[in-house]
Motif scaffolding. Structure first.
Motif, short mmCIF file in Angstrom:
data_model
loop_
_atom_site.label_atom_id
_atom_site.label_comp_id
_atom_site.label_asym_id
_atom_site.label_seq_id
_atom_site.Cartn_x
_atom_site.Cartn_y
_atom_site.Cartn_z
N SER A 71 39.68 1.09 70.40
CA SER A 71 39.98 -0.34 70.33
C SER A 71 41.46 -0.56 70.57
N VAL A 72 41.80 -1.81 70.88
CA VAL A 72 43.18 -2.18 71.17
C VAL A 72 43.58 -3.35 70.29
N ASP A 73 44.77 -3.24 69.67
CA ASP A 73 45.37 -4.36 68.94
C ASP A 73 46.58 -4.81 69.75
N SER A 74 46.41 -5.90 70.46
CA SER A 74 47.47 -6.37 71.35
C SER A 74 48.71 -6.77 70.58
N ALA A 75 48.53 -7.39 69.43
CA ALA A 75 49.68 -7.84 68.64
C ALA A 75 50.55 -6.69 68.19
N LYS A 76 49.92 -5.55 67.92
CA LYS A 76 50.66 -4.36 67.48
C LYS A 76 50.95 -3.41 68.63
N ASN A 77 50.46 -3.74 69.83
CA ASN A 77 50.65 -2.87 70.99
C ASN A 77 50.20 -1.45 70.68
N THR A 78 49.03 -1.35 70.07
CA THR A 78 48.52 -0.08 69.56
C THR A 78 47.06 0.10 69.97
N VAL A 79 46.73 1.34 70.30
CA VAL A 79 45.35 1.71 70.61
C VAL A 79 44.85 2.61 69.49
#
Length: 125
Positions: A71-79
């Motif tokens: 999954s991707v969390d765009s706000a945290k720029n983290t996969v």
């Protein structure tokens, strides 16, 4: 400096769960394909799961289907790699990597241009 930093590895009992994180710096994961790879002692590096955020396309290694989710969390720029139902054969160093373009190229490790340093996952009782 453009980089990927993994975290979240550790020792877990068979059947347990872990969540691995891959934090990206100086590039936006929304635009580039990112994947998780693993390498066990004496074995070749293999693609575990990849995602192309631009179109939501994903890949999973057959042996992890139904147990792992990327999954991707765009706000945290983290996969993330959510791992459940862990087995001893999942023991390996887990790396995240990016092709630095929009395609994950069949989640082939040879197509990746930027790698993190890895995080160790050990599944053992």
């Amino acid at each position: 400096q453009v980089q990927l930093v993994e975290s979240g590895g550790g020792l877990v009992q068979p059947g347990g769960s872990l969540r691995l994180s891959c934090a990206a710096s100086l590039f936006t994961v929304d635009y580039y394909a990112v994947g998780w790879f693993r390498q066990a002692p004496g074995k070749e590096r293999e693609g575990v799961s990849c995602i192309s955020p631009s179109d939501g396309d994903t890949y999973y290694l057959d042996s992890v289907k139904g147990r792992f989710t990327i999954s991707v969390d765009s706000a945290k720029n983290t996969v993330y790699l959510h791992m459940s139902g862990l087995k001893p054969e999942d023991t390996a160093v887990y790396y995240c990597a990016t092709t630095q373009d929009g395609s994950f190229h069949d989640c082939d490790h040879r197509a990746m241009g930027l790698w993190g340093n890895g995080t160790v996952v050990t599944v053992s009782s």
